[in-house]
Scaffold this motif. Sequence first.
Motif: not given
Length: 307
Positions: A223-243, A282-289
């Motif tokens: 269990e955890g919560t979001v302590f801080s975050y950033v939003v990444m805006h950058h050109p698409p990098f294929p390794a990080f795309t969902a499809s 934001l409350p979150v829970r770990v998931e192994f993907r």
Amino acid sequence: MDDELAVHLKTYEGRAATIAGIGKDPVNVPMIRHWCEAMGDTNPSYVGPDAVAPPTMLQVWTMGGLSGHGGRAKAYDELLGLLDGAGYTSVVATDCEQEYVRPLRPGDEITFDSVIESVSERKTTRLGTGYFVTSRMDVRVGEDLVGTHRFRILKYAPARRKPKERRPRPVVNRDNAGFWAGVRQHRLLIQRCADCGILRFPWLPGCNSCGSLDWDPLEACGEGTVFSYVVMHHPPFPAFTASDHGADAAGPYAVALIELAEGVRMISNVVGVPYDKVRIGLPVRVEFRAYDDELVLPVFRTREGVA
Ligand SMILES: [Zn+2]
């Protein structure tokens, strides 16, 4: 096999593609005006009683429109059929060259012939392997050649898509190997100093508090919560795309610093919520993907009902 094909293709050089084509309309003022408006061409040569047609309209006067043309010879279609049959099924127009012999004026009646001028050797391009086919159209008014229009296509077999790039691997070393061994077992392990009991993450060889080199692994509850975050805006990098679809390009996405219930913090992705819904607290829970056959990463999913 391909050599035979190349020899066969070469026999089409010089054969007619269009014989005695006739322009559907004479060169005329309305079409010139429409063209100039579409192109934003305000050259005064194209208006008024002594107007000429823009030279770049050369092909316009030969176009068949929706109803097509008579006079089309079989050779060009045969050639394309041969290439289709050999697997070169895709086509892309690559370039066009025009030569202007004299200006066209309203009232000029156009005729034209076209010829298969050349078929290239087999070439490999970024798109795939195939043959460049160049045709040349000679445009006439009466007996006078007024211009030529040379048009080149690449008829090709599409290159196989490169396998999707793999997501970068985490750097596993002596100090953090235990953490990644835990991840493979779907356990989120943090270190607890064996002397002072302080918890630490990321994994380090010694305790920042007391300097002790002794520690025990402690499995976090997840269990955890979001302590801080950033939003990444950058050109698409294929390794990080969902499809493989561009629409699934990786950005923007949120990268969060998660504070675990045990108190240590780790950087990870938040899943199950759009990037612009990630919030501090934001409350979150770990998931192994599993990202591929080898790579499993801990990510954090928003708890049900929270967004
Ligand atoms: Zn310690």
